[in-house]
Structure formats: structure tokens, C-alpha cells
Design an enzyme around this catalytic site. Structure first.
Site, PDB file in Angstrom:
ATOM      1  N   ARG A  34      -4.421  -2.058  10.335  1.00 12.37           N
ATOM      2  CA  ARG A  34      -4.472  -3.520  10.203  1.00 12.37           C
ATOM      3  C   ARG A  34      -4.589  -4.178  11.580  1.00 12.37           C
ATOM      4  NH1 ARG A  34      -3.440  -6.224   5.196  1.00 12.37           N
ATOM      5  NH2 ARG A  34      -2.177  -4.585   4.309  1.00 12.37           N
ATOM      6  N   ASP A  49       3.889  -1.200  11.930  1.00 10.24           N
ATOM      7  CA  ASP A  49       3.974  -2.516  12.568  1.00 10.24           C
ATOM      8  C   ASP A  49       5.222  -3.313  12.191  1.00 10.24           C
ATOM      9  OD1 ASP A  49       3.236  -2.962   9.951  1.00 10.24           O
ATOM     10  OD2 ASP A  49       1.590  -4.324  10.402  1.00 10.24           O
ATOM     11  N   ASP A  51       0.888   1.657   9.153  1.00 12.56           N
ATOM     12  CA  ASP A  51       0.526   0.846  10.322  1.00 12.56           C
ATOM     13  C   ASP A  51       1.610   0.864  11.407  1.00 12.56           C
ATOM     14  OD1 ASP A  51      -1.592   0.172   8.664  1.00 12.56           O
ATOM     15  OD2 ASP A  51      -0.694  -1.723   8.039  1.00 12.56           O
ATOM     16  N   ASP A  74       5.615  -4.886   5.801  1.00  9.63           N
ATOM     17  CA  ASP A  74       5.800  -6.285   6.140  1.00  9.63           C
ATOM     18  C   ASP A  74       5.850  -7.227   4.910  1.00  9.63           C
ATOM     19  OD1 ASP A  74       5.562  -8.462   8.039  1.00  9.63           O
ATOM     20  OD2 ASP A  74       3.520  -8.675   7.244  1.00  9.63           O
ATOM     21  N   GLY A 111       0.834  -1.206   0.000  1.00  6.47           N
ATOM     22  CA  GLY A 111       0.000   0.000   0.000  1.00  6.47           C
ATOM     23  C   GLY A 111       0.868   1.255   0.000  1.00  6.47           C
ATOM     24  N   ARG A 135      -0.216  -6.904  -4.823  1.00  7.82           N
ATOM     25  CA  ARG A 135      -0.593  -8.243  -5.306  1.00  7.82           C
ATOM     26  C   ARG A 135       0.577  -8.991  -5.929  1.00  7.82           C
ATOM     27  NH1 ARG A 135      -6.621  -7.659  -7.416  1.00  7.82           N
ATOM     28  NH2 ARG A 135      -7.207  -5.932  -6.106  1.00  7.82           N
ATOM     29  N   THR A 139       5.145   2.025   6.219  1.00 11.29           N
ATOM     30  CA  THR A 139       3.741   1.624   6.331  1.00 11.29           C
ATOM     31  C   THR A 139       3.049   2.570   7.306  1.00 11.29           C
ATOM     32  OG1 THR A 139       2.178   0.037   7.279  1.00 11.29           O
ATOM     33  CG2 THR A 139       4.435  -0.229   7.967  1.00 11.29           C
TER      34      THR A 139
HETATM   35  O1  F6P Z   1      -1.068  -1.652   5.433  1.00 14.90           O
HETATM   36  C1  F6P Z   1      -1.553  -0.397   5.093  1.00 14.90           C
HETATM   37  C2  F6P Z   1      -3.065  -0.414   5.015  1.00 14.90           C
HETATM   38  O2  F6P Z   1      -3.511   0.896   4.671  1.00 14.90           O
HETATM   39  C3  F6P Z   1      -3.782  -0.909   6.268  1.00 14.90           C
HETATM   40  O3  F6P Z   1      -3.820   0.041   7.300  1.00 14.90           O
HETATM   41  C4  F6P Z   1      -5.122  -1.284   5.700  1.00 14.90           C
HETATM   42  O4  F6P Z   1      -5.736  -2.248   6.525  1.00 14.90           O
HETATM   43  C5  F6P Z   1      -4.784  -1.835   4.340  1.00 14.90           C
HETATM   44  O5  F6P Z   1      -3.504  -1.314   4.005  1.00 14.90           O
HETATM   45  C6  F6P Z   1      -5.754  -1.463   3.243  1.00 14.90           C
HETATM   46  O6  F6P Z   1      -5.343  -2.086   2.067  1.00 14.90           O
HETATM   47  P1  F6P Z   1      -5.946  -1.746   0.614  1.00 14.90           P
HETATM   48  O7  F6P Z   1      -5.326  -0.466   0.153  1.00 14.90           O
HETATM   49  O8  F6P Z   1      -5.566  -2.905  -0.218  1.00 14.90           O
HETATM   50  O9  F6P Z   1      -7.425  -1.598   0.792  1.00 14.90           O
END
Ligand code: F6P
Length: 357
Positions: free
Chosen positions: A180, A138, A136, A112, A14, A77, A134
Site C-alpha cells: 500500500r 504499517d 504491509d 489499520d 485483507g 468492506r 497486515t
Molecule cells: O493491506 C494489504 C493489501 O494486500 C495491500 O498490500 C494491497 O494494496 C491491498 O491489500 C490489496 O487489497 P485487495 O485484496 O482488496 O485487492
């Protein structure tokens, strides 16, 4: 004399604000300090698998310090070890592309998932350096990741802005943030925005305790309450609320919507009107904060240093204010969670914030 390096770079997973400042820092350090070349892979590992590249010039990386997103594009992906619907292992193809380009190193900027792939490529012999990013926060073995501070700023501003409308209508307002499976974003934005209740996955909550706090505030004349909720909190049945599954993604689960369930419970147990705001991808948009620009600049420069020192299999890290490096494996061995004795939790509790525990 040291050979001029040809450095490959990609952004995976992301996006978040801070990626462009990191790309800029890598490229400018490579050009300016070492006379090197930088080849960008487009759309993360997709570019490495399909050999889609762009040689970066001064012009490409000039003026992007303040821009959100990534000039290289990204994908969550494209995993070379499990590619597409059939999860095919195309890592050999990725390696061939890397070799054909005669690159000396590959800098992978990601969270991650990206760092796991980077680690596996390094085990196959690719000279990899990681930069953790990220929203997050994390990734372990670093105090902060690129993008986290910018997401906190967006979420905090939203919590700030919700106060006036919450007060006018005597409502409970729930602001759901990303993150997340961890509560870093909810904790930081909740504390910075003065959330009355903060719910994070690391601290299981009791809905009755949450309601008791909301009613207590109402009784003492507080005309509103703000509840900041991490998307990864679990309900009493220990279940996560899953919004969708993205089959081909490294982690297919997409969270979101738990606040609607909690709001329903609050309305059933109290007479307080409760509304929900889900911030979603807004938290990944906009300009990087000054902190993220500075962190990304330092991480980018450090990543090139690691390439020059041929210290591969490592990622950049911020530890107690110092920019350093650690093996990628220590960043991904486990997910960095908020611990119950984390000082910010203690400070929040000291000023009366309820965590529902
Ligand atoms: O890991 C970053 C993040 O934005 C998370 O906080 C969230 O749960 C996820 O990615 C959303 O992913 P996507 O952009 O695929 O909807």
C-alpha cells in the site's frame, strides 16, 4: 473465583498467512488455561453486523497452525460505521448483536482499517482487544505485524527466482510488490533477494539516477538488473498509479501497475529491455512462516491475557523482542512509514543498493 469468559473473535481486512495460528492461539489459551468459550464472527465485521457466528471447538482450531487464510473468513468492506453503498451507520445493530451473545470481550485481528473500527467500538463501550496483522507492516507501535514475514518470504523467493531468467536474457526485471502506501515489504524483500535497485514511497526517486545505475551495471558486465518496486511509489508527477476503486471498502483505493510506467521510462532513456512482474495476491497466499506462527501464537495468548485482565482498548505489540500491549489508538494514530535513517536502508546503501535518490 473469576467468571469463565465468552470471547468473540473476528478477522477483518485483507487476509494473510498467520491469521489461523492467531485464532488457534486465542481459542486454545481460552479453552485450556481459562475454561472459556470462543465465538467466531464470520467474514469480519459482516458477521457482527448480520449476527453470523460459529462457536469454535477444539476440532475447529486443531491442525490450522500451518494453514494460510482464515477459517473465519474476512471482509474489507463491512464497516459498521459506514456500511454498504449508502455508507449507513449500523453500529447500534452490531452492538445489539454483541450484547445478545453475552460476550465478555471482542478480539479483532486486523490491520489499520479493522483496528480503527475496533477503536470506535471500544469508545462506544465494547470491551475490545486488538491483534495487529497486515502484510504491509504499517501499523504503528509494534515492530512487526502478523503476515508481514510470510509476504516477505514469498516476495524474496520471487526475486531469487527471477535472477536466472534475467541473466539469460540480459534484461532489467522489475518485481512489483504490495505494501500500500509504505515500502516495508519492498525494502525487506529487496534486501533479502539482493535487488539492485529498490524503490519505495518513503524515498522519492529520480528516474535518471535509476537509469544511470542500470547502465553502470551493464557497462561493468553485469548481464541483468533486478528492480524491486513498492506498489505505492509515486511517479515524477507525484501521482499514485491506481488500479481500481472499491467504493464500499474502508480505503477504496487499490494500487498496482506503477512498474509498467517506470519500465517504459527506463526503455525510453536507455537501450535496456525491461520487463515487469506484479506479484499481487500471491504475497498473501501460502503457509505462514515460522516467524509468523510464533508471533501469532504469542499475540493470541497475550490477547487472552488482556481479556482476563480486562485491559480493553489495547492491542498486542512486539517491541524489541518483547510481547507487550499498547492502546489501539497509538497503533492507528499514524501510518508507520520507513524512515530514511532506518538501519536497513543504511545497510542496503552500504552494500551498493540504489534507491534512486
Ligand atoms: O493491506 C494489504 C493489501 O494486500 C495491500 O498490500 C494491497 O494494496 C491491498 O491489500 C490489496 O487489497 P485487495 O485484496 O482488496 O485487492
Amino acid at each position: 473465583m473469576t467468571k469463565k469468559k465468552r470471547i468473540g473473535i473476528l478477522t477483518g481486512g485483507g487476509d494473510c498467512p498467520g491469521l489461523n495460528p492467531a485464532i488457534r492461539a486465542v481459542a486454545k489459551t481460552a479453552f485450556f488455561c481459562h475454561g472459556g468459550e470462543v465465538i467466531g464472527f464470520l467474514d469480519g465485521f459482516e458477521g457482527l453486523i448480520k449476527n453470523r457466528t460459529k462457536k469454535l471447538s477444539w476440532e475447529d482450531v486443531s491442525g490450522i497452525l500451518t494453514q494460510g487464510g482464515t477459517i473465519l473468513g474476512t471482509s474489507n468492506r463491512a464497516n459498521p460505521f459506514a456500511y454498504g453503498e449508502k455508507k449507513k451507520d449500523v453500529s447500534r445493530q452490531a452492538l445489539r448483536n454483541f450484547s445478545r451473545l453475552k460476550l465478555d470481550a471482542l478480539i479483532c485481528i486486523g490491520g489499520d482499517g479493522t483496528l480503527h473500527i475496533a477503536h470506535k467500538l471500544h469508545q462506544m463501550g465494547v470491551p475490545v482487544v486488538g491483534i495487529p496483522k497486515t502484510i504491509d507492516n504499517d501499523v504503528d507501535a509494534t515492530d512487526f505485524t502478523i503476515g508481514f514475514d510470510s509476504a516477505v518470504a514469498v516476495a524474496t523467493e520471487s526475486v531469487d527466482n527471477i535472477h536466472s531468467t534475467a541473466e539469460s536474457h540480459h534484461r532489467v526485471m522489475m518485481v512489483e510488490v504490495m505494501g500500500r502506501y509504505t515500502g516495508w515489504l519492498a525494502l525487506y524483500a529487496g534486501v533479502a533477494g539482493g535487488g539492485d535497485v529498490i524503490l519505495i514511497p518513503e524515498i522519492p526517486f529520480d528516474i535518471k539516477k535509476v537509469c544511470r545505475e542500470l547502465q553502470r551495471r551493464s557497462k561493468i558486465g553485469k548481464r541483468f538488473s533486478i528492480v524491486v518496486v513498492a506498489e505505492g511509489v509515486k511517479l515524477a508527477d507525484s501521482k499514485l498509479v491506481i488500479k481500481r476503486k472499491v467504493k464500499s471498502s474502508t480505503d477504496p483505493i487499490r494500487l498496482g501497475g506503477v512498474s509498467y510506467r517506470i519500465a517504459e521510462q527506463i526503455e525510453n532513456l536507455t537501450d535496456l529491455e525491461t520487463r515487469v512482474i506484479i506479484l499481487g495476491h500471491l504475497q498473501r497466499g501460502g503457509k505462514p512462516t515460522d516467524f509468523d506462527r510464533i508471533l501469532a501464537t504469542q499475540f493470541g495468548k497475550k490477547a487472552v491475557d488482556l481479556v482476563m485482565e480486562e485491559k480493553f482498548g489495547c492491542m498486542t505489540s512486539l517491541q524489541g523482542g518483547a510481547i507487550t500491549s499498547v492502546p489501539i489508538r497509538s497503533g492507528i494514530a499514524r501510518q508507520k512509514m520507513v524512515t530514511p535513517d532506518f538501519p536497513l536502508i543504511e545497510a542496503a546503501k552500504a552494500v551498493g543498493t540504489c534507491f534512486g535518490d
